[in-house]
Design a protein around this motif. Structure first.
Motif, PDB file in Angstrom:
ATOM      1  N   THR A 121      51.159  46.560  32.321  1.00 17.48           N
ATOM      2  CA  THR A 121      52.216  46.627  33.337  1.00 17.48           C
ATOM      3  C   THR A 121      52.170  45.453  34.300  1.00 17.48           C
ATOM      4  O   THR A 121      53.013  45.360  35.185  1.00 17.48           O
ATOM      5  N   MET A 122      51.152  44.583  34.108  1.00 14.89           N
ATOM      6  CA  MET A 122      51.013  43.428  34.996  1.00 14.89           C
ATOM      7  C   MET A 122      50.693  42.178  34.184  1.00 14.89           C
ATOM      8  O   MET A 122      50.093  42.276  33.112  1.00 14.89           O
ATOM      9  N   THR A 123      51.088  41.035  34.736  1.00 15.05           N
ATOM     10  CA  THR A 123      50.672  39.775  34.128  1.00 15.05           C
ATOM     11  C   THR A 123      49.152  39.696  34.243  1.00 15.05           C
ATOM     12  O   THR A 123      48.539  40.404  35.051  1.00 15.05           O
ATOM     13  N   LEU A 124      48.564  38.820  33.455  1.00 16.05           N
ATOM     14  CA  LEU A 124      47.116  38.663  33.496  1.00 16.05           C
ATOM     15  C   LEU A 124      46.646  38.278  34.897  1.00 16.05           C
ATOM     16  O   LEU A 124      45.660  38.827  35.409  1.00 16.05           O
ATOM     17  N   GLU A 125      47.369  37.375  35.538  1.00 17.37           N
ATOM     18  CA  GLU A 125      46.992  36.928  36.875  1.00 17.37           C
ATOM     19  C   GLU A 125      47.074  38.077  37.880  1.00 17.37           C
ATOM     20  O   GLU A 125      46.173  38.261  38.702  1.00 17.37           O
ATOM     21  N   ALA A 126      48.140  38.856  37.820  1.00 23.76           N
ATOM     22  CA  ALA A 126      48.293  39.992  38.741  1.00 23.76           C
ATOM     23  C   ALA A 126      47.214  41.043  38.469  1.00 23.76           C
ATOM     24  O   ALA A 126      46.674  41.644  39.411  1.00 23.76           O
ATOM     25  N   GLN A 127      46.878  41.266  37.210  1.00 24.65           N
ATOM     26  CA  GLN A 127      45.828  42.223  36.851  1.00 24.65           C
ATOM     27  C   GLN A 127      44.480  41.768  37.412  1.00 24.65           C
ATOM     28  O   GLN A 127      43.726  42.569  37.963  1.00 24.65           O
ATOM     29  N   GLU A 128      44.188  40.472  37.289  1.00 27.63           N
ATOM     30  CA  GLU A 128      42.928  39.945  37.819  1.00 27.63           C
ATOM     31  C   GLU A 128      42.864  40.096  39.338  1.00 27.63           C
ATOM     32  O   GLU A 128      41.829  40.488  39.889  1.00 27.63           O
ATOM     33  N   ARG A 129      43.980  39.795  40.030  1.00 24.30           N
ATOM     34  CA  ARG A 129      44.019  39.979  41.488  1.00 24.30           C
ATOM     35  C   ARG A 129      43.790  41.442  41.853  1.00 24.30           C
ATOM     36  O   ARG A 129      43.039  41.765  42.773  1.00 24.30           O
ATOM     37  N   HIS A 130      44.431  42.319  41.118  1.00 28.42           N
ATOM     38  CA  HIS A 130      44.302  43.762  41.349  1.00 28.42           C
ATOM     39  C   HIS A 130      42.849  44.213  41.169  1.00 28.42           C
ATOM     40  O   HIS A 130      42.319  44.966  41.988  1.00 28.42           O
ATOM     41  N   GLU A 131      42.204  43.748  40.111  1.00 33.52           N
ATOM     42  CA  GLU A 131      40.818  44.138  39.848  1.00 33.52           C
ATOM     43  C   GLU A 131      39.873  43.561  40.899  1.00 33.52           C
ATOM     44  O   GLU A 131      38.925  44.236  41.311  1.00 33.52           O
ATOM     45  N   ARG A 132      40.119  42.325  41.341  1.00 37.15           N
ATOM     46  CA  ARG A 132      39.293  41.749  42.408  1.00 37.15           C
ATOM     47  C   ARG A 132      39.443  42.577  43.687  1.00 37.15           C
ATOM     48  O   ARG A 132      38.468  42.865  44.377  1.00 37.15           O
ATOM     49  N   SER A 133      40.654  42.949  43.998  1.00 35.80           N
ATOM     50  CA  SER A 133      40.925  43.748  45.179  1.00 35.80           C
ATOM     51  C   SER A 133      40.225  45.112  45.093  1.00 35.80           C
ATOM     52  O   SER A 133      39.649  45.583  46.069  1.00 35.80           O
ATOM     53  N   GLU A 134      40.254  45.729  43.916  1.00 35.66           N
ATOM     54  CA  GLU A 134      39.575  47.022  43.726  1.00 35.66           C
ATOM     55  C   GLU A 134      38.071  46.878  43.956  1.00 35.66           C
ATOM     56  O   GLU A 134      37.453  47.741  44.555  1.00 35.66           O
ATOM     57  N   ARG A 135      37.494  45.779  43.451  1.00 32.88           N
ATOM     58  CA  ARG A 135      36.055  45.554  43.612  1.00 32.88           C
ATOM     59  C   ARG A 135      35.709  45.406  45.091  1.00 32.88           C
ATOM     60  O   ARG A 135      34.711  45.949  45.562  1.00 32.88           O
ATOM     61  N   VAL A 136      36.510  44.676  45.817  1.00 30.00           N
ATOM     62  CA  VAL A 136      36.259  44.462  47.239  1.00 30.00           C
ATOM     63  C   VAL A 136      36.312  45.786  47.985  1.00 30.00           C
ATOM     64  O   VAL A 136      35.437  46.102  48.799  1.00 30.00           O
ATOM     65  N   HIS A 137      37.321  46.579  47.710  1.00 29.29           N
ATOM     66  CA  HIS A 137      37.470  47.868  48.416  1.00 29.29           C
ATOM     67  C   HIS A 137      36.429  48.877  47.980  1.00 29.29           C
ATOM     68  O   HIS A 137      36.021  49.735  48.756  1.00 29.29           O
TER      69      HIS A 137
END
Length: 140
Positions: A121-137
């Motif tokens: 449901t997301m581009t690779l770049e958006a997915q990577e940003r999303h996963e980085r954000s999840e890790r931070v939170h």
């Protein structure tokens, strides 16, 4: 003539075609439906195996091993049940004209990514940003 009537068996979406044209949509619809059918067939086999494998093993180690195998199989089936829900959501996006576009940015998702993971449901770049954000939170 509708695309499903003339889509060749060896068809693969290409970058030089209009993005998410009728042929590409039909290709991904078929891919998703075949994947869903495979998962559902595997689930039926698992249920049959579980029903047939109910044994009373006298050895505690054998019984523990069988219970562990059963739990692992049930966990796998639960993951696949969730996957079927994602496949159904992707099929709805095809019907709604939203398939192939990133839900975060609205940009087209690459055909290679969609071919490898048609439920994306997301581009690779958006997915990577999303996963980085999840890790931070998650680390908070």
């Amino acid at each position: 003539m509708k695309p499903e009537n003339f889509l060749p068996d060896d068809y693969k979406p290409a970058e030089d075609e209009p993005f998410m044209n009728e042929r590409q949509l039909e290709y991904f619809r078929r891919k998703l439906l075949a994947w869903k059918e495979e998962i559902l067939e595997d689930s039926k086999e698992t249920l049959a195996d579980l029903a047939n494998s109910t044994r009373n093993l006298p050895d505690m180690a054998d019984r523990a091993s069988e219970e562990t195998d059963r739990a692992l199989e049930l966990r796998t089936r639960d993951r696949q049940r969730k996957l079927v829900a994602k496949i159904d959501a992707a099929l709805r996006r095809i019907d709604n004209g939203e398939f192939g576009y990133c839900e975060m940015t609205g940009e087209p998702i690459s055909l290679k990514r969609l071919d490898a993971r048609p439920i994306a449901t997301m581009t690779l770049e958006a997915q990577e940003r999303h996963e980085r954000s999840e890790r931070v939170h998650r680390d908070d």
